[in-house]
Write an enzyme that holds these catalytic residues in place. Structure first.
Site, PDB file in Angstrom:
ATOM      1  N   LYS A   1       9.815  39.319  51.199  1.00 50.31           N
ATOM      2  CA  LYS A   1       9.575  40.460  50.319  1.00 50.31           C
ATOM      3  C   LYS A   1       8.509  41.395  50.922  1.00 50.31           C
ATOM      4  CE  LYS A   1      10.843  38.069  46.035  1.00 50.31           C
ATOM      5  NZ  LYS A   1      10.367  37.683  44.668  1.00 50.31           N
TER       6      LYS A   1
ATOM      7  N   TYR B   1      18.633  42.452  41.341  1.00 54.06           N
ATOM      8  CA  TYR B   1      17.915  41.786  40.257  1.00 54.06           C
ATOM      9  C   TYR B   1      18.572  42.038  38.894  1.00 54.06           C
ATOM     10  CZ  TYR B   1      14.000  40.102  43.111  1.00 54.06           C
ATOM     11  OH  TYR B   1      13.204  39.428  44.014  1.00 54.06           O
TER      12      TYR B   1
ATOM     13  N   ASN C   1       5.204  36.906  45.270  1.00 55.61           N
ATOM     14  CA  ASN C   1       5.530  35.545  45.701  1.00 55.61           C
ATOM     15  C   ASN C   1       6.268  35.464  47.033  1.00 55.61           C
ATOM     16  OD1 ASN C   1       8.013  36.359  44.797  1.00 55.61           O
ATOM     17  ND2 ASN C   1       8.209  34.820  43.173  1.00 55.61           N
TER      18      ASN C   1
ATOM     19  N   HIS D   1      12.230  35.642  48.724  1.00 59.00           N
ATOM     20  CA  HIS D   1      13.368  35.455  47.820  1.00 59.00           C
ATOM     21  C   HIS D   1      14.365  34.515  48.475  1.00 59.00           C
ATOM     22  CE1 HIS D   1      16.785  36.324  45.160  1.00 59.00           C
ATOM     23  NE2 HIS D   1      17.499  36.301  46.261  1.00 59.00           N
TER      24      HIS D   1
ATOM     25  N   GLU E   1      24.941  37.808  46.883  1.00 52.60           N
ATOM     26  CA  GLU E   1      23.764  38.436  47.499  1.00 52.60           C
ATOM     27  C   GLU E   1      23.998  38.740  48.973  1.00 52.60           C
ATOM     28  OE1 GLU E   1      20.373  36.011  46.448  1.00 52.60           O
ATOM     29  OE2 GLU E   1      20.537  36.594  44.344  1.00 52.60           O
TER      30      GLU E   1
HETATM   31  P1  DAT Z   1      12.985  33.213  41.894  1.00 53.41           P
HETATM   32  O1  DAT Z   1      12.508  34.357  42.733  1.00 53.41           O
HETATM   33  O2  DAT Z   1      12.163  31.961  42.100  1.00 53.41           O
HETATM   34  O3  DAT Z   1      14.462  32.960  42.021  1.00 53.41           O
HETATM   35  P2  DAT Z   1      13.583  34.450  39.311  1.00 53.41           P
HETATM   36  O4  DAT Z   1      14.952  34.697  39.838  1.00 53.41           O
HETATM   37  O5  DAT Z   1      13.455  33.772  37.993  1.00 53.41           O
HETATM   38  O6  DAT Z   1      12.698  33.604  40.366  1.00 53.41           O
HETATM   39  O7  DAT Z   1      12.784  35.831  39.194  1.00 53.41           O
HETATM   40  C1  DAT Z   1      12.907  36.814  40.194  1.00 53.41           C
HETATM   41  C2  DAT Z   1      11.538  37.374  40.481  1.00 53.41           C
HETATM   42  O8  DAT Z   1      11.012  38.017  39.342  1.00 53.41           O
HETATM   43  C3  DAT Z   1      10.490  36.304  40.846  1.00 53.41           C
HETATM   44  O9  DAT Z   1      10.515  36.004  42.215  1.00 53.41           O
HETATM   45  C4  DAT Z   1       9.215  36.950  40.418  1.00 53.41           C
HETATM   46  C5  DAT Z   1       9.608  37.808  39.230  1.00 53.41           C
HETATM   47  N1  DAT Z   1       9.351  37.106  37.964  1.00 53.41           N
HETATM   48  C6  DAT Z   1      10.036  36.050  37.460  1.00 53.41           C
HETATM   49  N2  DAT Z   1       9.550  35.664  36.272  1.00 53.41           N
HETATM   50  C7  DAT Z   1       8.518  36.519  36.005  1.00 53.41           C
HETATM   51  C8  DAT Z   1       7.589  36.661  34.934  1.00 53.41           C
HETATM   52  N3  DAT Z   1       7.613  35.846  33.864  1.00 53.41           N
HETATM   53  N4  DAT Z   1       6.647  37.635  35.025  1.00 53.41           N
HETATM   54  C9  DAT Z   1       6.599  38.461  36.098  1.00 53.41           C
HETATM   55  N5  DAT Z   1       7.462  38.385  37.142  1.00 53.41           N
HETATM   56  C10 DAT Z   1       8.392  37.435  37.093  1.00 53.41           C
HETATM   57 MG    MG Z   2      16.156  33.969  41.348  1.00 49.04          MG
END
Ligand code: DAT
Ligand code: MG
Length: 152
Positions: free
Chosen positions: A10, A50, A113, A116, A129
């Site tokens: 990212k 997303y 974080n 991805h 994706e």
């Molecule tokens: P991942 O990236 O582990 O697959 P995800 O698909 O649930 O996680 O979410 C996509 C991204 O969105 C994640 O990398 C960081 C952000 N995100 C997820 N949950 C969040 C939250 N509760 N508050 C803020 N950002 C969040």
């Molecule tokens: Mg995810």
């Protein structure tokens, strides 16, 4: 079973100089790079990528962040690749991620974080994706010379 998974460093990971370190972890694990693209994500692609989070309160911040600078989009291939990449990434929140994982070693904050990876519990996420970021002819089919020493 050998499979391909979509992975992306990212914008925070790119700016912090972590591309090489992250690629190195997947390479030494034995995964095979099948495609890579250094690029900047536009608003439209961010919304598609997303889409599942469209209704979440953090969606706008997520789109702003992922479009804020270049990313390193990649396809990695290998046995159980999707799940193994997710295990190497750690949890979604770096604060909950074990040391030794990418997020656990390089992050502190949920909104920054670093990496991805396709969701291994979302059937079809990989294909969706990969297709979003790569044309078929941008992926390369070849063998790693050490394949017979990586797999029994
Ligand atoms: P991942 O990236 O582990 O697959 P995800 O698909 O649930 O996680 O979410 C996509 C991204 O969105 C994640 O990398 C960081 C952000 N995100 C997820 N949950 C969040 C939250 N509760 N508050 C803020 N950002 C969040
Ligand atoms: Mg995810």
């Amino acid at each position: 079973m050998s499979e391909r998974t979509f992975v992306m460093v990212k914008p925070d990971g790119v700016q912090r100089g972590l591309i090489g370190e992250i690629i190195s972890r997947f390479e030494t694990r034995g995964l095979k790079l099948a495609g890579a693209k250094f690029m900047q994500i536009d608003e439209e692609l961010a919304h598609e990528h997303y889409g599942e989070h469209e209704d979440k309160p953090f969606f706008d911040d997520l789109v702003e962040f992922i479009t804020a600078g270049p990313v390193m989009a990649m396809v990695w291939e290998g046995q159980d690749a999707t799940r193994q990449v997710r295990r190497m990434m750690g949890e979604t929140d770096p604060a909950d991620s074990a040391p030794g994982t990418i997020r656990g070693d390089f992050g502190l904050d949920l909104g920054r974080n670093v990496i991805h990876g396709s969701d291994n519990e979302d059937e079809g996420a990989n294909e969706r994706e990969i297709a979003l970021f790569f044309d078929e002819d941008e992926l390369v089919d070849y063998e790693r010379i050490d394949a017979e020493w990586l797999y029994e």
